[in-house]
Every structure is written in C-alpha cells, then in structure tokens.
Motif scaffolding. Structure first.
Motif, PDB file in Angstrom:
ATOM      1  N   ARG A  12       0.790  -1.237   0.000  1.00 21.22           N
ATOM      2  CA  ARG A  12       0.000   0.000   0.000  1.00 21.22           C
ATOM      3  C   ARG A  12       0.815   1.276   0.000  1.00 21.22           C
ATOM      4  NH1 ARG A  12      -3.937  -0.247   4.944  1.00 21.22           N
ATOM      5  NH2 ARG A  12      -1.979  -0.604   6.016  1.00 21.22           N
ATOM      6  N   LEU A  13       2.107   1.180   0.294  1.00 18.31           N
ATOM      7  CA  LEU A  13       2.899   2.388   0.515  1.00 18.31           C
ATOM      8  C   LEU A  13       4.149   2.433  -0.346  1.00 18.31           C
ATOM      9  CD1 LEU A  13       2.826   2.455   4.420  1.00 18.31           C
ATOM     10  CD2 LEU A  13       1.366   3.759   2.856  1.00 18.31           C
ATOM     11  N   HIS A  14       4.583   3.651  -0.591  1.00 16.85           N
ATOM     12  CA  HIS A  14       5.881   3.922  -1.210  1.00 16.85           C
ATOM     13  C   HIS A  14       6.606   4.856  -0.248  1.00 16.85           C
ATOM     14  CE1 HIS A  14       8.267   6.208  -4.525  1.00 16.85           C
ATOM     15  NE2 HIS A  14       9.008   5.278  -3.965  1.00 16.85           N
ATOM     16  N   LEU A  15       7.757   4.425   0.255  1.00 18.67           N
ATOM     17  CA  LEU A  15       8.599   5.278   1.091  1.00 18.67           C
ATOM     18  C   LEU A  15       9.721   5.786   0.213  1.00 18.67           C
ATOM     19  CD1 LEU A  15       7.061   3.488   3.169  1.00 18.67           C
ATOM     20  CD2 LEU A  15       9.070   3.673   4.616  1.00 18.67           C
ATOM     21  N   ARG A  16       9.847   7.093   0.126  1.00 21.97           N
ATOM     22  CA  ARG A  16      10.888   7.695  -0.692  1.00 21.97           C
ATOM     23  C   ARG A  16      11.538   8.816   0.094  1.00 21.97           C
ATOM     24  NH1 ARG A  16       8.988  12.466  -1.433  1.00 21.97           N
ATOM     25  NH2 ARG A  16       6.814  12.874  -1.927  1.00 21.97           N
ATOM     26  N   ARG A  63      24.070   9.798   3.643  1.00 21.70           N
ATOM     27  CA  ARG A  63      24.730   8.917   4.599  1.00 21.70           C
ATOM     28  C   ARG A  63      23.874   7.669   4.712  1.00 21.70           C
ATOM     29  NH1 ARG A  63      25.603  13.115   9.386  1.00 21.70           N
ATOM     30  NH2 ARG A  63      26.833  14.605   8.231  1.00 21.70           N
ATOM     31  N   ARG A  64      24.502   6.552   4.746  1.00 17.91           N
ATOM     32  CA  ARG A  64      23.771   5.288   4.757  1.00 17.91           C
ATOM     33  C   ARG A  64      22.777   5.246   5.918  1.00 17.91           C
ATOM     34  NH1 ARG A  64      23.883   0.905   1.917  1.00 17.91           N
ATOM     35  NH2 ARG A  64      23.524  -1.110   2.853  1.00 17.91           N
ATOM     36  N   HIS A  65      21.537   5.036   5.594  1.00 18.02           N
ATOM     37  CA  HIS A  65      20.425   4.853   6.528  1.00 18.02           C
ATOM     38  C   HIS A  65      20.043   6.097   7.326  1.00 18.02           C
ATOM     39  CE1 HIS A  65      20.558   0.679   5.526  1.00 18.02           C
ATOM     40  NE2 HIS A  65      21.788   0.575   5.960  1.00 18.02           N
ATOM     41  N   LEU A  66      20.687   7.226   7.126  1.00 17.29           N
ATOM     42  CA  LEU A  66      20.326   8.427   7.877  1.00 17.29           C
ATOM     43  C   LEU A  66      19.533   9.343   6.964  1.00 17.29           C
ATOM     44  CD1 LEU A  66      23.723   9.137   9.640  1.00 17.29           C
ATOM     45  CD2 LEU A  66      21.749   7.901  10.528  1.00 17.29           C
ATOM     46  N   ARG A  67      18.236   9.235   7.055  1.00 16.44           N
ATOM     47  CA  ARG A  67      17.415  10.075   6.195  1.00 16.44           C
ATOM     48  C   ARG A  67      15.963  10.045   6.647  1.00 16.44           C
ATOM     49  NH1 ARG A  67      19.269   5.999   2.873  1.00 16.44           N
ATOM     50  NH2 ARG A  67      20.773   7.475   2.091  1.00 16.44           N
ATOM     51  N   PHE A  68      15.242  10.957   6.060  1.00 15.31           N
ATOM     52  CA  PHE A  68      13.805  11.049   6.297  1.00 15.31           C
ATOM     53  C   PHE A  68      13.087  10.631   5.023  1.00 15.31           C
ATOM     54  CE2 PHE A  68      15.679  13.681   9.474  1.00 15.31           C
ATOM     55  CZ  PHE A  68      14.859  13.546  10.573  1.00 15.31           C
ATOM     56  N   TYR A  69      11.978   9.943   5.198  1.00 15.86           N
ATOM     57  CA  TYR A  69      11.199   9.438   4.078  1.00 15.86           C
ATOM     58  C   TYR A  69       9.788  10.007   4.105  1.00 15.86           C
ATOM     59  CZ  TYR A  69      14.781   5.823   3.745  1.00 15.86           C
ATOM     60  OH  TYR A  69      15.965   5.157   3.610  1.00 15.86           O
ATOM     61  N   ALA A  70       9.266  10.313   2.939  1.00 12.90           N
ATOM     62  CA  ALA A  70       7.845  10.611   2.805  1.00 12.90           C
ATOM     63  C   ALA A  70       7.140   9.270   2.682  1.00 12.90           C
ATOM     64  CB  ALA A  70       7.590  11.459   1.569  1.00 12.90           C
ATOM     65  N   ILE A  71       6.043   9.123   3.386  1.00 15.62           N
ATOM     66  CA  ILE A  71       5.214   7.920   3.294  1.00 15.62           C
ATOM     67  C   ILE A  71       4.086   8.267   2.333  1.00 15.62           C
ATOM     68  CG2 ILE A  71       3.787   6.269   4.548  1.00 15.62           C
ATOM     69  CD1 ILE A  71       5.304   7.230   7.117  1.00 15.62           C
ATOM     70  N   VAL A  72       4.064   7.615   1.199  1.00 10.41           N
ATOM     71  CA  VAL A  72       3.099   7.927   0.145  1.00 10.41           C
ATOM     72  C   VAL A  72       2.149   6.746  -0.023  1.00 10.41           C
ATOM     73  CG1 VAL A  72       2.816   8.558  -2.293  1.00 10.41           C
ATOM     74  CG2 VAL A  72       4.827   9.360  -1.007  1.00 10.41           C
ATOM     75  N   GLU A  73       0.850   7.019   0.031  1.00 10.82           N
ATOM     76  CA  GLU A  73      -0.159   5.994  -0.201  1.00 10.82           C
ATOM     77  C   GLU A  73      -0.174   5.718  -1.694  1.00 10.82           C
ATOM     78  OE1 GLU A  73      -3.802   3.790  -0.507  1.00 10.82           O
ATOM     79  OE2 GLU A  73      -3.454   5.676  -1.519  1.00 10.82           O
ATOM     80  N   ARG A  74       0.111   4.493  -2.095  1.00 13.22           N
ATOM     81  CA  ARG A  74       0.309   4.167  -3.510  1.00 13.22           C
ATOM     82  C   ARG A  74      -0.952   4.337  -4.350  1.00 13.22           C
ATOM     83  NH1 ARG A  74       3.483  -1.358  -4.145  1.00 13.22           N
ATOM     84  NH2 ARG A  74       3.232  -0.770  -6.319  1.00 13.22           N
ATOM     85  N   THR A  76      -3.435   6.424  -4.108  1.00 10.19           N
ATOM     86  CA  THR A  76      -3.775   7.830  -4.381  1.00 10.19           C
ATOM     87  C   THR A  76      -2.567   8.684  -4.731  1.00 10.19           C
ATOM     88  OG1 THR A  76      -3.523   8.434  -2.053  1.00 10.19           O
ATOM     89  CG2 THR A  76      -5.741   7.740  -2.781  1.00 10.19           C
ATOM     90  N   ASP A  77      -1.361   8.160  -4.522  1.00 12.68           N
ATOM     91  CA  ASP A  77      -0.110   8.896  -4.690  1.00 12.68           C
ATOM     92  C   ASP A  77      -0.049  10.115  -3.764  1.00 12.68           C
ATOM     93  OD1 ASP A  77       2.437   8.955  -5.877  1.00 12.68           O
ATOM     94  OD2 ASP A  77       1.816  10.537  -7.262  1.00 12.68           O
ATOM     95  N   LYS A  78      -0.731  10.009  -2.623  1.00 11.32           N
ATOM     96  CA  LYS A  78      -0.791  11.110  -1.657  1.00 11.32           C
ATOM     97  C   LYS A  78       0.179  10.859  -0.504  1.00 11.32           C
ATOM     98  CE  LYS A  78      -4.010  13.570   1.336  1.00 11.32           C
ATOM     99  NZ  LYS A  78      -3.530  14.858   0.979  1.00 11.32           N
ATOM    100  N   PRO A  79       1.058  11.837  -0.214  1.00  9.11           N
ATOM    101  CA  PRO A  79       1.913  11.722   0.974  1.00  9.11           C
ATOM    102  C   PRO A  79       1.050  11.796   2.235  1.00  9.11           C
ATOM    103  CG  PRO A  79       2.772  13.365  -0.549  1.00  9.11           C
ATOM    104  CD  PRO A  79       1.380  13.018  -0.999  1.00  9.11           C
ATOM    105  N   ILE A  80       1.225  10.828   3.129  1.00  8.20           N
ATOM    106  CA  ILE A  80       0.387  10.748   4.327  1.00  8.20           C
ATOM    107  C   ILE A  80       1.188  10.861   5.622  1.00  8.20           C
ATOM    108  CG2 ILE A  80      -1.376   9.401   3.129  1.00  8.20           C
ATOM    109  CD1 ILE A  80      -0.280   6.908   4.627  1.00  8.20           C
TER     110      ILE A  80
END
Length: 193
Positions: A12-16, A63-74, A76-80
C-alpha cells in the motif's frame, strides 16, 4: 548509492526520501497539536520550516540509513506521513520515528511503514540495532512496536518515555512479514526495497 535502494515499496505504501515538495506535509505534521500530542510541543511554522531544512539536508547527504522518508499511499499517490532513521547521541544503533497525518492513523499504515524501514535496514544493511522512544501514554504506538517484534527496554528514569529495540539477531529469529507479526490487513506486506 542507487536511488532504487533509497526507496521502499509495500503493498500500500511507497517510502521515498523527502524532497522540497514535502515541506508543507512536514510542517503540517510538526505544527499539529493532535499529531504532536505524544511527541512534544507543536512547533511554530517558522520552527517547522527550519527543521524541514535540516531534515532535507540530512537526507541529501546520502549517509547510509540516515534520512527522512515521505510515506506515500500508492493508490492515491498522496503523501500521508514522514518517517526516518537518525543516529542518537544516547543510544547505539539508529532511532526510527514516524508521524502520520491524523486522517491516516489507526489503519495499519504506521506499522507497514515502520516494518518496511526496519526490514530494509536490518536485513540488508550493516546496522545491527534499531530503537524507538515512545511516550508511555501512547498505547497504539506501543502496540505497534510490540507487534513488530520490538522488545521493551529498561527505562532511563523518565517514567513518561518507553524505549523499544529490535536487533538484527532478534529479527532473524522472528518471521519476516508483518502479516505473521499480527498485521490484519489482507493486502499484506510484500516488500520491494
């Protein structure tokens, strides 16, 4: 690092990685009384904008693994929401955090996003341990971490905070999908990270 290794897909999600277009969502979450009720005081708009700038810079540094991700509902393509991994000065390993827009809370999206990030980080990277700190009054969040296999750790003297931990070793002893960890969503947790 290839861009494809910096994103994660579930059923259901895309983390980018966050990008400049996520500023409004980031600020809305950080200024919301309801979203921030178990995290801390809501930020002012200018504080949230500054914090977003720092989060974006950390994410861009790759940096490896140090980041923030937008959680996008696939669908609707809406960031949630926003989730992230950061280093902590007080703990070894990485700290995971998540904020979901209140309209999307209570539907298993937080569990799905957290597990995707844990799966990607512990199974496919050099990190040995991920932890989370929750407000002791936040029963839904505690239930989510417990259901994903995180273990509650001894307190640090702050009765309002609960520390949760999952390690590569403990994860290897548990099933690899959140469905087997109590996710009641029929669409399951199929990962493409």
């Amino acid at each position: 690092m290839k861009e494809s290794s910096r994103t994660c897909m579930t059923a259901r999600l895309h983390l980018r990685p966050i990008d400049p277009n996520d500023r409004d969502l980031f600020c809305e979450l950080h200024t919301s009384v309801r979203v921030m009720q178990f995290i801390g005081s809501p930020l002012t708009e200018s504080q949230a904008i500054r914090k977003f700038g720092k989060a974006l810079q950390m994410t861009r540094e790759r940096r490896r693994h140090l980041r923030f991700y937008a959680i996008v509902e696939r669908h609707t393509d809406k960031p949630i929401g926003i989730c992230g991994l950061i280093r902590s000065r007080s703990q070894t390993g990485l700290e995971i955090g998540i904020m979901l827009h209140e309209r999307w809370q209570g539907r298993g999206y937080g569990r799905e996003a957290v597990w995707a990030l844990v799966e990607q980080t512990l199974r496919r990277g050099p990190v040995q341990r991920i932890f989370a700190t929750t407000d002791a009054r936040n029963a839904p969040c505690a239930g989510m971490f417990r259901g994903l296999g995180f273990q509650q750790q001894p307190g640090d003297g702050n009765a309002r905070k609960t520390l949760w931990e999952i390690s590569r070793e403990s994860m290897a002893k548990t099933p690899a999908t959140a469905q087997q960890k109590g996710n009641n969503h029929s669409d399951g947790m199929k990962f493409q990270c």
